[in-house]
Design a protein around this motif. Structure first.
Motif, PDB file in Angstrom:
ATOM      1  N   GLY A  95       0.986  -1.235   0.007  1.00 43.14           N
ATOM      2  CA  GLY A  95      -0.082  -0.583  -0.041  1.00 43.14           C
ATOM      3  C   GLY A  95       0.839   1.154   0.309  1.00 43.14           C
ATOM      4  N   MET A  96       2.264   1.172   0.730  1.00 45.28           N
ATOM      5  CA  MET A  96       2.652   2.547   1.143  1.00 45.28           C
ATOM      6  C   MET A  96       3.591   2.638  -0.145  1.00 45.28           C
ATOM      7  N   PHE A  97       4.258   1.454  -1.313  1.00 45.27           N
ATOM      8  CA  PHE A  97       4.425   1.626  -2.800  1.00 45.27           C
ATOM      9  C   PHE A  97       3.666   2.196  -3.142  1.00 45.27           C
ATOM     10  N   ALA A  98       2.534   1.421  -3.774  1.00 48.74           N
ATOM     11  CA  ALA A  98       1.611   1.792  -4.428  1.00 48.74           C
ATOM     12  C   ALA A  98       1.259   3.634  -4.166  1.00 48.74           C
ATOM     13  N   CYS A  99       1.113   4.068  -3.242  1.00 50.87           N
ATOM     14  CA  CYS A  99       1.622   5.885  -2.553  1.00 50.87           C
ATOM     15  C   CYS A  99       2.545   6.562  -3.048  1.00 50.87           C
ATOM     16  N   LEU A 100       3.555   5.881  -2.847  1.00 51.79           N
ATOM     17  CA  LEU A 100       5.021   6.547  -3.511  1.00 51.79           C
ATOM     18  C   LEU A 100       5.505   6.084  -4.990  1.00 51.79           C
ATOM     19  N   ALA A 101       4.542   5.300  -5.659  1.00 52.85           N
ATOM     20  CA  ALA A 101       4.699   5.133  -6.966  1.00 52.85           C
ATOM     21  C   ALA A 101       3.533   5.929  -8.399  1.00 52.85           C
ATOM     22  N   ALA A 102       2.860   6.535  -7.371  1.00 55.42           N
ATOM     23  CA  ALA A 102       1.784   7.100  -8.194  1.00 55.42           C
ATOM     24  C   ALA A 102       3.056   8.719  -8.605  1.00 55.42           C
ATOM     25  N   PRO A 103       1.865   9.475 -10.250  1.00 53.05           N
ATOM     26  CA  PRO A 103       2.263  10.505 -10.160  1.00 53.05           C
ATOM     27  C   PRO A 103       2.137  11.380  -9.517  1.00 53.05           C
ATOM     28  N   LEU A 104       2.369  12.955  -8.742  1.00 50.59           N
ATOM     29  CA  LEU A 104       1.014  13.175  -7.877  1.00 50.59           C
ATOM     30  C   LEU A 104       0.717  14.945  -9.460  1.00 50.59           C
ATOM     31  N   PRO A 105      -0.145  14.549  -8.629  1.00 52.69           N
ATOM     32  CA  PRO A 105      -1.234  15.988  -9.359  1.00 52.69           C
ATOM     33  C   PRO A 105      -0.213  17.353  -9.108  1.00 52.69           C
ATOM     34  N   GLN A 106      -0.894  18.267  -9.639  1.00 51.27           N
ATOM     35  CA  GLN A 106      -0.410  19.910  -9.885  1.00 51.27           C
ATOM     36  C   GLN A 106      -1.036  20.139  -8.506  1.00 51.27           C
ATOM     37  N   ALA A 107      -0.163  20.644  -7.782  1.00 54.06           N
ATOM     38  CA  ALA A 107      -0.681  21.235  -6.758  1.00 54.06           C
ATOM     39  C   ALA A 107      -0.315  22.287  -6.030  1.00 54.06           C
ATOM     40  N   LYS A 108      -0.535  23.256  -5.348  1.00 52.62           N
ATOM     41  CA  LYS A 108       0.726  24.367  -4.456  1.00 52.62           C
ATOM     42  C   LYS A 108       0.283  24.099  -3.381  1.00 52.62           C
ATOM     43  N   VAL A 109      -0.493  23.491  -2.508  1.00 55.15           N
ATOM     44  CA  VAL A 109      -0.369  23.256  -0.877  1.00 55.15           C
ATOM     45  C   VAL A 109      -1.048  21.837  -0.836  1.00 55.15           C
ATOM     46  N   PHE A 110      -0.873  20.538  -0.809  1.00 58.60           N
ATOM     47  CA  PHE A 110      -1.486  19.196  -0.621  1.00 58.60           C
ATOM     48  C   PHE A 110      -2.137  19.396   0.951  1.00 58.60           C
ATOM     49  N   HIS A 111      -2.884  18.952   1.459  1.00 52.76           N
ATOM     50  CA  HIS A 111      -3.721  18.586   2.927  1.00 52.76           C
ATOM     51  C   HIS A 111      -4.598  17.627   2.542  1.00 52.76           C
ATOM     52  N   ALA A 112      -4.325  16.296   3.944  1.00 50.85           N
ATOM     53  CA  ALA A 112      -4.432  15.046   3.930  1.00 50.85           C
ATOM     54  C   ALA A 112      -5.886  15.753   4.412  1.00 50.85           C
ATOM     55  N   ILE A 113      -6.557  14.238   4.823  1.00 50.78           N
ATOM     56  CA  ILE A 113      -8.124  14.004   5.660  1.00 50.78           C
ATOM     57  C   ILE A 113      -7.816  13.143   6.761  1.00 50.78           C
ATOM     58  N   SER A 114      -6.619  12.389   7.089  1.00 50.92           N
ATOM     59  CA  SER A 114      -6.080  11.252   7.812  1.00 50.92           C
ATOM     60  C   SER A 114      -4.855  11.469   7.867  1.00 50.92           C
ATOM     61  N   THR A 115      -4.141  10.490   8.659  1.00 51.27           N
ATOM     62  CA  THR A 115      -2.807   9.683   8.428  1.00 51.27           C
ATOM     63  C   THR A 115      -3.139   9.034   7.742  1.00 51.27           C
ATOM     64  N   GLY A 116      -2.156   7.140   8.043  1.00 52.82           N
ATOM     65  CA  GLY A 116      -2.339   6.259   6.726  1.00 52.82           C
ATOM     66  C   GLY A 116      -2.099   6.430   6.046  1.00 52.82           C
ATOM     67  N   TYR A 117      -2.540   5.922   4.911  1.00 52.68           N
ATOM     68  CA  TYR A 117      -1.713   6.107   3.201  1.00 52.68           C
ATOM     69  C   TYR A 117      -1.796   7.308   2.631  1.00 52.68           C
ATOM     70  N   ALA A 118      -3.219   8.386   2.492  1.00 53.85           N
ATOM     71  CA  ALA A 118      -3.230   9.654   2.570  1.00 53.85           C
ATOM     72  C   ALA A 118      -1.989  10.580   3.183  1.00 53.85           C
ATOM     73  N   GLY A 119      -1.924   9.931   4.577  1.00 55.43           N
ATOM     74  CA  GLY A 119      -0.748  10.923   5.443  1.00 55.43           C
ATOM     75  C   GLY A 119       0.791  10.740   4.963  1.00 55.43           C
ATOM     76  N   LEU A 120       1.014   9.522   4.673  1.00 61.44           N
ATOM     77  CA  LEU A 120       1.746   8.944   3.786  1.00 61.44           C
ATOM     78  C   LEU A 120       2.002   9.762   2.516  1.00 61.44           C
ATOM     79  N   VAL A 121       1.030  10.153   1.620  1.00 61.53           N
ATOM     80  CA  VAL A 121       1.227  10.879   0.339  1.00 61.53           C
ATOM     81  C   VAL A 121       1.944  12.513  -0.043  1.00 61.53           C
TER      82      VAL A 121
END
Length: 528
Positions: free
Chosen positions: A184-210
């Protein structure tokens, strides 16, 4: 409304892939990338409703949704996305793209990953996480399931971590747990990130890793909002999981039992949370009790901030309520509003209704929420209602438009075993409907008031222990049979919502927060 562009990582592509990080164009970037795990826009509920409202009221900003799901399945959003949602990327933690069969410097990459992942899973070290991110980054466009999960190098990594971490457990069980947790962590780290100026996670877990990855890889502002404490919720689920039982190897060992697979799962999610806490610029939650848990989980105290949920008091105060005479004549309607899933403990609600029904035979109950998330549990709840003689008393109504139906209800009841700051309590309170809720999350603060509340407004209902149907039933009966107490509770809860939780207060807080970090991001981009 024009549908937002959507990119899917894993399964069948549903649109053009997002740009890789080195192709970022600040002029076309979304203002905020919201990172969501198992919630908005595909799952309804309190957090999703809150998220939808945050986007809607911040209409001057643009948002990109980065949605983390388990597996690719056909489903429709539960919400119509506001026009300021400019894109949606969905990744799947249990199904990465295949990628290349082999990549350059593969053995060197795994030699770096081995010790970093071992330390990360045990300590939650941000330095180790950064090492993992940096090891994957140069090869990210080629990496996928074949190399990271199915190669001989990956298998050797699993064996090494197994021998280090849980050598007395079943290797087969460890292997599949590893594929879920590290995969699950590899999936979050291998995916391309979208273009954005600020990143806001709505939980820890995998969202927090992104979000942590965006911070360490791109140097962009990263925020976290925790409604419920993710690690606590995962701990409850893991301890209740039938598929995570004590291993046979350990059970037959003459030595005292040590760590098992449940510990592995819990420890790994706690480590992921520590990584997220360490990377964030700001850690927001809803109430003081959550901050205590965040500090215990390693969150730096200087990063902590409170922003409660908000409720549109003007809107909810207009809801027309049923005549009090019906309630006082014993013809009351009691509502449970929420998903029919185990963590909401709907069975305790049903047992409480059975207790009340014996005293007030004309009472009715409504369960307003989806039943499709855990069909087996929903069937068990229907069977319990039938067994308890409540077939004609309890209505499984499914999701309702609460603005149209809240006025039917005399008391709202919450029997959850885990909550944060439940929106349904606030919406009922804003209508002037008393609430009986379990002592979870901020329910006590909402119903009885925060310790610093001034002036003291009094109780807006009652708080009961977990899994206590008789106590819950008694508190419902007290409200339904004591008109003075009922009116005092309704008045107190409605005023508390107006004075401390009105939506404009929360809107201003997030507007200011986003504004500060967007200004900093724009200044940094201008300086480059």
């Amino acid at each position: 409304m024009t549908a937002p562009k959507r990119a899917t990582t894993g399964g069948e592509p549903a649109g053009p892939p997002p740009l890789p990080p080195d192709a970022r164009d600040p002029a076309s970037a979304a203002d905020v990338c919201l990172i969501l795990e198992g919630s908005y826009p595909f799952v309804s509920g309190g957090v999703s409703s809150w998220m939808h409202n945050v986007i809607r009221v911040q209409s001057h900003l643009t948002f990109h949704l980065f949605v983390i799901s388990a597996l690719p399945v056909q489903r429709r959003p539960k919400y119509e996305l506001p026009p300021n949602v400019t894109g949606l990327t969905e990744i799947f933690v249990q199904r990465m793209p295949a990628g290349r069969g082999k990549v350059p410097r593969q053995k060197r990459m795994f030699a770096t990953l081995g010790p970093a992942l071992t330390d990360l899973a045990e300590s939650g070290s941000l330095d180790s996480f950064t090492t993992v991110v940096q090891a994957l980054a140069p090869l990210r466009e080629r990496l996928g399931q074949d190399v990271l999960m199915n190669s001989e190098d990956a298998f050797r990594l699993v064996v090494a971590m197994y021998r280090h971490s849980l050598p007395n457990t079943s290797f087969l069980n460890y292997f599949w747990s590893w594929r879920s947790l590290i995969g699950g962590m590899f999936a979050c780290l291998a995916a391309p990130l979208p273009q954005a100026k600020v990143f806001h996670a709505i939980s820890t877990g995998y969202a927090g890793l992104v979000a942590a990855r965006a911070k360490v890889e791109l140097g962009l502002p990263a925020l976290l909002t925790e409604h419920g404490i993710y690690t606590n919720e995962r701990r409850v689920e893991i301890l209740m999981a039938d598929w995570l039982e004590h291993d046979t190897d350990e059970a037959l060992s003459p030595e005292a039992p040590g760590r098992d697979l449940r510990d592995l799962w819990i420890d790994t999610f706690e480590a992921y949370s520590r990584v997220c806490y360490a990377a964030m610029d700001e850690i927001i939650t809803l109430y003081g009790g959550n901050q205590d848990l965040q500090r215990q989980g390693g969150a730096p105290p200087e990063k902590l901030r409170l922003i409660p949920n908000g409720v549109d008091c003007d809107r909810w105060e207009t809801v027309a309520k049923k005549p009090a005479a019906e309630r006082e004549a014993g013809r009351a309607t009691i509502a449970f509003i929420g998903r029919v899933v185990p963590i909401k403990d709907v069975k305790t609600f049903l047992r409480a209704i059975a207790f009340v029904h014996r005293q007030l035979p004309e009472v009715k109950a409504v369960i307003a929420g989806p039943t499709d998330e855990d069909p087996q549990y929903a069937r068990e709840c229907r069977a319990l209602a039938q067994y308890s003689g409540l077939t004609d008393v309890v209505e499984f109504a499914g999701p309702l438009n609460l603005l149209e139906h809240m006025g039917r209800f005399d008391v709202v009841v919450l029997t959850s075993i885990s909550e944060a700051q439940p929106l349904v309590v606030m919406e009922a309170g804003a209508c002037g409907i008393p609430v009986v809720a379990t002592n979870v999350g901020s329910c006590a603060e909402l119903i009885y008031g925060r310790p610093d509340e001034e002036p003291r407004l009094g109780a807006g209902g009652a708080v009961t222990p977990l899994a206590a149907p008789q106590e819950t039933g008694r508190e419902i009966l007290r409200l339904l049979t004591d008109p003075v107490y009922y009116n005092d509770a309704a008045t107190a809860l409605q005023r508390r919502m107006r004075d401390h939780y009105d939506a404009p207060l929360v809107t201003a807080a997030y507007r200011d927060t986003y504004g500060r970090y967007l200004a900093a991001a724009d200044a940094a981009a201008a300086a480059e």
